[in-house]
Design an enzyme around this catalytic site. Sequence first.
Site, PDB file in Angstrom:
ATOM      1  N   ASN A   7       0.836  -1.208   0.000  1.00  0.00           N
ATOM      2  CA  ASN A   7       0.000   0.000   0.000  1.00  0.00           C
ATOM      3  C   ASN A   7       0.869   1.256   0.000  1.00  0.00           C
ATOM      4  O   ASN A   7       0.577   2.216  -0.713  1.00  0.00           O
ATOM      5  CB  ASN A   7      -0.940   0.008   1.202  1.00  0.00           C
ATOM      6  CG  ASN A   7      -2.168  -0.838   0.956  1.00  0.00           C
ATOM      7  OD1 ASN A   7      -3.074  -0.451   0.220  1.00  0.00           O
ATOM      8  ND2 ASN A   7      -2.194  -2.031   1.551  1.00  0.00           N
ATOM      9  N   ASN A  25      -6.488   5.278   8.610  1.00  0.00           N
ATOM     10  CA  ASN A  25      -6.042   3.879   8.638  1.00  0.00           C
ATOM     11  C   ASN A  25      -6.837   3.109   7.599  1.00  0.00           C
ATOM     12  O   ASN A  25      -7.968   3.468   7.270  1.00  0.00           O
ATOM     13  CB  ASN A  25      -6.310   3.282  10.025  1.00  0.00           C
ATOM     14  CG  ASN A  25      -5.879   1.814  10.114  1.00  0.00           C
ATOM     15  OD1 ASN A  25      -4.802   1.440   9.628  1.00  0.00           O
ATOM     16  ND2 ASN A  25      -6.711   0.974  10.709  1.00  0.00           N
ATOM     17  N   HIS A  77      -8.321  -0.784   6.896  1.00  0.00           N
ATOM     18  CA  HIS A  77      -8.557  -2.075   7.534  1.00  0.00           C
ATOM     19  C   HIS A  77      -9.093  -3.041   6.480  1.00  0.00           C
ATOM     20  O   HIS A  77      -9.968  -2.668   5.694  1.00  0.00           O
ATOM     21  CB  HIS A  77      -9.568  -1.914   8.684  1.00  0.00           C
ATOM     22  CG  HIS A  77      -9.741  -3.176   9.446  1.00  0.00           C
ATOM     23  ND1 HIS A  77      -8.818  -3.611  10.386  1.00  0.00           N
ATOM     24  CD2 HIS A  77     -10.693  -4.135   9.385  1.00  0.00           C
ATOM     25  CE1 HIS A  77      -9.219  -4.775  10.875  1.00  0.00           C
ATOM     26  NE2 HIS A  77     -10.352  -5.111  10.290  1.00  0.00           N
ATOM     27  N   ASP A 128      -9.706   0.388  15.336  1.00  0.00           N
ATOM     28  CA  ASP A 128     -10.677   0.222  14.244  1.00  0.00           C
ATOM     29  C   ASP A 128     -12.037   0.846  14.518  1.00  0.00           C
ATOM     30  O   ASP A 128     -13.044   0.396  13.985  1.00  0.00           O
ATOM     31  CB  ASP A 128     -10.867  -1.278  13.921  1.00  0.00           C
ATOM     32  CG  ASP A 128      -9.558  -1.944  13.567  1.00  0.00           C
ATOM     33  OD1 ASP A 128      -8.699  -1.284  12.949  1.00  0.00           O
ATOM     34  OD2 ASP A 128      -9.391  -3.128  13.916  1.00  0.00           O
TER      35      ASP A 128
END
Length: 204
Positions: free
Chosen positions: A26, A114, A116, A157
């Site tokens: 990524n 972030n 996930h 998360d």
Amino acid sequence: MKTNINIFDCKMMKRIAIFASGRGSNALKIIEHFQEHNQIEVSLIVSNKNKALVLNVADRFNIAKLVINRDDFYRSDATLEYLKSHNIDFVILAGFLWLVPLDMINYFNKRMLNIHPALLPKYGGKGMYGMNVHRAVKDAGEQETGITIHYVDPEYDEGQIVFQAKCQVNENDTPESIAQKIHELEHRHYPTVIEHTIRSTFGI
Ligand code: GAR
């Protein structure tokens, strides 16, 4: 590698730090996306593993690196001070598995994303990362899974969701093939969602 950047461009640049612990696929896509960008640049790669492949990616693109250890990260403000001294505007977590300390989250409030590898709130929380997520999705017999891009807050998360994308899970899929589908989704969407979020954050 960038060339021909004048001083005016440099001052206007919004500077990203990418935090990553793993192979950095990524991170690579994000770096490539912003390579010729005239307003946003990847300025720093931070990793908690001194052998992480993402550090090789940083070398290839001549991007500064910072390797952190647990003591510095959790018991001092050294990492945050480093980010400040490097004029970092936005933090991107891309396969970074440590919980981010509260002072850093507060400083980068709504300036830290972030990714996930599941459709949160499903399959999130402590221990839910990488292949653990894909195995859990397979074991549960899910017919779809996907990716979630969210702001970082103090819980694993749980920050505000910015973007989700789905893919199908077929009977023949294995955790490994699910991982591949998820990486494809991540690579397609994370760089553009980052760009869009930074643009709306700073009005550029
Ligand atoms: C990505 O799939 C990312 O979603 C996941 O780690 C992988 C890193 O891959 N992150 C988590 O599981 C966080 N809970 P990469 O090193 O090839 O970018």
